[in-house]
Design a protein around this motif. Sequence first.
Motif, short mmCIF file in Angstrom:
data_model
loop_
_atom_site.label_atom_id
_atom_site.label_comp_id
_atom_site.label_asym_id
_atom_site.label_seq_id
_atom_site.Cartn_x
_atom_site.Cartn_y
_atom_site.Cartn_z
N LYS A 60 0.89 -1.30 -0.02
CA LYS A 60 0.18 -0.02 0.14
C LYS A 60 0.91 1.28 -0.16
N LEU A 61 2.08 1.36 0.73
CA LEU A 61 2.84 2.43 0.62
C LEU A 61 3.56 2.66 -0.63
N LEU A 62 3.80 1.33 -1.42
CA LEU A 62 4.60 1.59 -2.60
C LEU A 62 3.39 2.03 -3.67
N GLU A 63 2.20 2.14 -3.56
CA GLU A 63 1.13 2.77 -4.15
C GLU A 63 0.97 4.19 -4.21
N ASP A 64 1.59 4.63 -3.27
CA ASP A 64 1.61 6.27 -2.96
C ASP A 64 2.59 6.93 -3.49
N PRO A 65 2.30 7.89 -4.42
CA PRO A 65 3.45 8.59 -4.93
C PRO A 65 4.35 9.37 -4.15
N ASP A 66 3.56 10.09 -3.09
CA ASP A 66 4.24 10.63 -2.18
C ASP A 66 5.30 9.91 -1.25
N TYR A 67 5.06 8.80 -1.20
CA TYR A 67 6.05 7.47 -0.47
C TYR A 67 7.11 7.40 -1.45
N ILE A 68 6.92 7.10 -2.68
CA ILE A 68 8.02 6.89 -3.51
C ILE A 68 8.83 8.00 -3.68
N ARG A 69 8.31 9.27 -3.87
CA ARG A 69 9.14 10.46 -3.98
C ARG A 69 10.06 10.75 -2.66
N ALA A 70 9.51 10.51 -1.72
CA ALA A 70 10.38 10.59 -0.21
C ALA A 70 11.44 9.55 -0.47
N GLN A 71 11.06 8.19 -0.68
CA GLN A 71 12.20 7.18 -0.90
C GLN A 71 13.15 7.49 -1.90
N ALA A 72 12.62 8.05 -2.91
CA ALA A 72 13.97 8.62 -3.89
C ALA A 72 15.01 9.60 -3.47
N ARG A 73 14.10 10.88 -2.78
CA ARG A 73 14.85 11.65 -2.13
C ARG A 73 15.95 11.10 -0.90
N ASP A 74 15.34 10.19 -0.12
CA ASP A 74 16.18 10.01 0.98
C ASP A 74 17.20 8.74 0.42
N ARG A 75 16.67 7.80 -0.11
CA ARG A 75 17.66 6.69 -0.56
C ARG A 75 18.63 7.30 -1.57
N LEU A 76 18.08 7.51 -2.86
CA LEU A 76 18.91 7.89 -3.86
C LEU A 76 19.50 9.36 -3.87
N GLY A 77 19.04 10.30 -3.38
CA GLY A 77 19.42 11.66 -3.50
C GLY A 77 18.74 12.66 -4.42
N PHE A 78 17.66 11.97 -4.92
CA PHE A 78 17.07 12.90 -6.05
C PHE A 78 16.44 14.26 -5.41
N VAL A 79 16.48 15.15 -6.39
CA VAL A 79 15.91 16.31 -6.15
C VAL A 79 14.92 16.71 -7.30
N GLU A 80 13.72 17.17 -6.59
CA GLU A 80 12.89 17.71 -7.41
C GLU A 80 13.12 18.97 -8.15
N ALA A 81 12.40 18.94 -9.30
CA ALA A 81 12.82 20.25 -10.21
C ALA A 81 12.35 21.60 -9.59
N GLY A 82 13.17 22.48 -9.50
CA GLY A 82 13.00 23.83 -8.88
C GLY A 82 13.63 23.75 -7.26
N ARG A 83 13.89 22.64 -6.93
CA ARG A 83 14.54 22.71 -5.78
C ARG A 83 16.07 22.87 -5.58
N THR A 84 16.59 23.16 -4.45
CA THR A 84 18.01 23.32 -4.26
C THR A 84 18.32 22.40 -3.39
N PRO A 85 19.32 21.49 -3.84
CA PRO A 85 20.09 20.48 -2.73
C PRO A 85 21.03 21.20 -1.93
N TYR A 86 20.97 20.66 -0.77
CA TYR A 86 21.83 21.19 0.15
C TYR A 86 22.68 19.85 0.75
N ILE A 87 23.82 19.92 1.07
CA ILE A 87 24.63 18.80 2.03
C ILE A 87 24.98 19.41 3.28
#
Length: 140
Positions: A56-83
């Motif tokens: 059920k979590l994997l069907e949620d697009p917000d959860y997938i975006r959060a996992q992509a940010r956390d695990r893979l370091g993806f950044v959405e368009a228009g956002r500024t990444p910080y380390i």
Amino acid sequence: MSPRRVVVVIVMVCFLALALANPVRTYFTQRQDAAEAAAHHAELVAQIAELKKKEKLLEDPDYIRAQARDRLGFVEAGRTPYIVELPGDPVEAQVQHDKAEAANRPWYGSVWDSISHAAEDDADVPVPNVIPAPAPPPGG
């Protein structure tokens, strides 16, 4: 009671005990097997429930975006990444990380590392130039 009857009764009791021993043992073994199967079934049911929650979590697009940010370091368009780097010695942090990683490695990984590091260490050792001694003159 006569001694003959006592002996007959003892023999019959022994025969009855031997006749019932195997079925009783089988009964208790099967009860134990049934209890183990029920525990395994309950464990599998709990695992299925957990997997359905993940599904059920994997069907949620917000959860997938959060996992992509956390695990893979993806950044959405228009956002500024910080380390963010925490204060402290990065070399010491790397040493602690390497120790923790080495503690969690399986035994065969450490064996492989010891073999590969030994080969690298042997490559760094200079080989001395050895000149063979001259052969003795013939006949002498």
